[in-house]
Write a protein that holds these residues in place. Structure first.
Motif, mmCIF file in Angstrom:
data_model
loop_
_atom_site.group_PDB
_atom_site.id
_atom_site.type_symbol
_atom_site.label_atom_id
_atom_site.label_comp_id
_atom_site.label_asym_id
_atom_site.label_seq_id
_atom_site.Cartn_x
_atom_site.Cartn_y
_atom_site.Cartn_z
ATOM 1 N N GLU A 408 36.135 36.150 33.274
ATOM 2 C CA GLU A 408 36.131 36.626 31.888
ATOM 3 C C GLU A 408 34.891 37.478 31.605
ATOM 4 O O GLU A 408 34.978 38.501 30.912
ATOM 5 N N THR A 411 35.508 40.798 33.127
ATOM 6 C CA THR A 411 36.448 41.579 32.311
ATOM 7 C C THR A 411 35.736 42.261 31.154
ATOM 8 O O THR A 411 35.969 43.442 30.868
ATOM 9 N N GLY A 423 41.217 41.636 28.146
ATOM 10 C CA GLY A 423 42.175 41.839 29.212
ATOM 11 C C GLY A 423 43.453 42.554 28.837
ATOM 12 O O GLY A 423 44.432 42.516 29.593
#
Length: 477
Positions: A408, A411, A423
């Motif tokens: 995460e 991302t 995302g």
């Protein structure tokens, strides 16, 4: 103290902070100026790889001048930093910190006044438009013929990075050269570098001789490009991308080595078959199409691939041949990667280094309370939030690289849009972005109830801070 902040919010925020630091007076003015030099100098890119991997050839191509030594043996036996500056000059920096000025001459190696083991690095300045954009750091080859060389590289990019943050070899990004595939010890070395996959770029070197080479059944350059894409996926946890490069073709086309006389000589081979061209270069008979000296010069500048495939183009002149070499060398793709995505993360990496310098100052300076308040204020500004994300990402890579939290953070760092931070594609509607942000926020809160490490605990706090503003549809527009 610093240049104009331009449109970069990270630089602008740090510039304001450094001005506030200087405003505290006393020796903090010089501290602010020193840190400001880090902020506003060009990104520093270190070039690493094995012996004979083509590092110095690539450095020459990127600079646009044949200044880095290239040879069959270990030409670069000390770390060398190439920066823009006039006049052209060099200094040797010893491990004791002392500087020694040395004479430089065109196309000649620098005479070293100290033994390699006594040298921390060599600093070279020369007027160069390319070096105004990137400072390049050439290093000795890993797993080299001598232990000294391998030690020098590791000291420069690993030990030296942590031990002496003010040393000129501190780098913001890395380019790692390898051949068909990195070896186990190379991957191990990459894991020790103070970078993340975001600012580590792989280079598949010698693309013009890849596979079966210039005489093989398959064109080596597109073959290398296909293999580079496969490697990029395999090495995604280590490098951001893998770029295929023909360093020789790039060096020749970017350093003014190609002349009309050489192009004309190559064009004389245009009517010959590929087999006859090979025979010409294998023939020591001075009555051949070209003299032994010209043949050696062409092969040294163009390689087998350039000689075999550039003959027809050479008939149109040196400019056309030079343009062809450039287009196939991969150098433009590499420059693009270095000046766009890699440079973007280099800015965050540099900001991280600057905040670390300020943190250190806050512990050692009499005005520590003021400095600590200033640093905390910088860390809490929205402009520097991604620096915190980067710091947490670095810690998670060391602690648990395969954790969902690590992905995460990655991302968020890679995102070029608000939707990308959760995302989603950039075209995602605001309500979908808000809904996904809400889902991720709830998951982060849930995970924070039972974390496996201090690094994950800090990372979840950062994720919560990242997702919270995005849960409102109006904030995602």
């Amino acid at each position: 103290m610093t240049a104009s902040s331009g449109n970069d919010p990270v630089h602008a925020a740090l510039d304001r902070g450094l001005r506030q630091l200087a405003g505290l007076g006393g020796d903090l003015v010089s501290h602010a100026n020193s840190i400001g030099t880090i902020l506003w100098s060009p990104p520093r890119v270190v070039i690493v790889g094995r012996l004979k991997a083509g590092k110095s050839t690539l450095v020459n191509a990127l600079i646009g001048a044949p200044v880095a030594e290239t040879a069959a043996l270990e030409a670069t036996n000390v770390v060398t930093v190439y920066s823009d500056g006039s006049p052209s000059r060099a200094e040797i920096v010893g491990v004791d910190g002392r500087r020694h000025r040395v004479a430089v001459a065109a196309h000649q190696p620098v005479e070293l006044p100290l033994r390699s083991a006594e040298i921390q690095f060599v600093e070279r300045w020369m007027p160069s438009a390319s070096l105004r954009q990137l400072t390049l750091i050439d290093t000795p080859g890993l797993s080299t013929l001598t232990t000294e060389n391998d030690t020098a590289t590791r000291r420069a990019v690993i030990d030296g990075f942590e031990q002496t943050r003010t040393a000129s070899v501190d780098a913001d990004a890395a380019v790692f050269l390898f051949d068909a595939a990195p070896r186990t010890d190379e991957i191990e070395f990459l894991s020790q570098l103070p970078f993340t996959p975001l600012n580590m770029l792989g280079v598949l070197s010698r693309a013009d001789s890849f596979g079966e080479g210039a005489l093989g059944r398959r064109d080596p350059i597109p073959h290398a490009a296909d293999h580079a894409r496969v490697l990029a996926k395999q090495l995604s946890e280590t490098v951001s991308d893998v770029v295929p490069i023909s360093g020789l073709m790039a060096q020749t086309s970017h350093t003014g080595m190609l002349t009309e006389d050489l192009a004309s000589a190559l064009a004389r081979l245009a009517p010959l078959s590929r087999l006859d061209v090979v025979r010409t270069f294998d023939n020591d008979d001075v009555r051949s199409e070209l003299s032994p000296q010209v043949r050696a010069r062409l092969l040294g500048l163009l390689g087998e691939y350039g000689v075999l495939n550039g003959r027809q183009i050479a008939a149109r002149g040196a400019a056309e041949l030079n343009s062809w070499l450039t287009s196939l060398s991969g150098i433009d793709q590499l420059r693009g990667a270095l000046t766009t995505s890699t440079a973007r993360y280099a800015v965050l990496h540099r900001a991280h280094r600057i905040l670390a310098r300020l943190d250190q100052l806050a512990f050692t300076h009499p005005a520590r309370d003021h400095i600590r308040t200033l640093t905390m204020g910088l860390r809490n500004t929205p402009e520097l939030h991604l620096v915190t994300v980067l710091e947490d990402y670095q810690r998670m890579l060391r602690t648990d690289p395969n954790a969902a939290v690590t992905e995460e953070l990655h991302t968020i760092l890679r995102a070029t849009s608000v939707a990308g931070q959760v995302g989603l594609p950039p075209s995602a509607p605001s309500h979908a972005v808000a809904a996904e942000a809400q889902r991720r926020l709830a998951m982060a809160h849930q995970r924070s109830l039972a974390t496996s490490s201090a690094a994950e605990d800090a990372a979840l706090v950062t994720l919560i801070r990242s997702y919270t503003p995005l849960t409102t549809p109006t904030a995602t527009r």
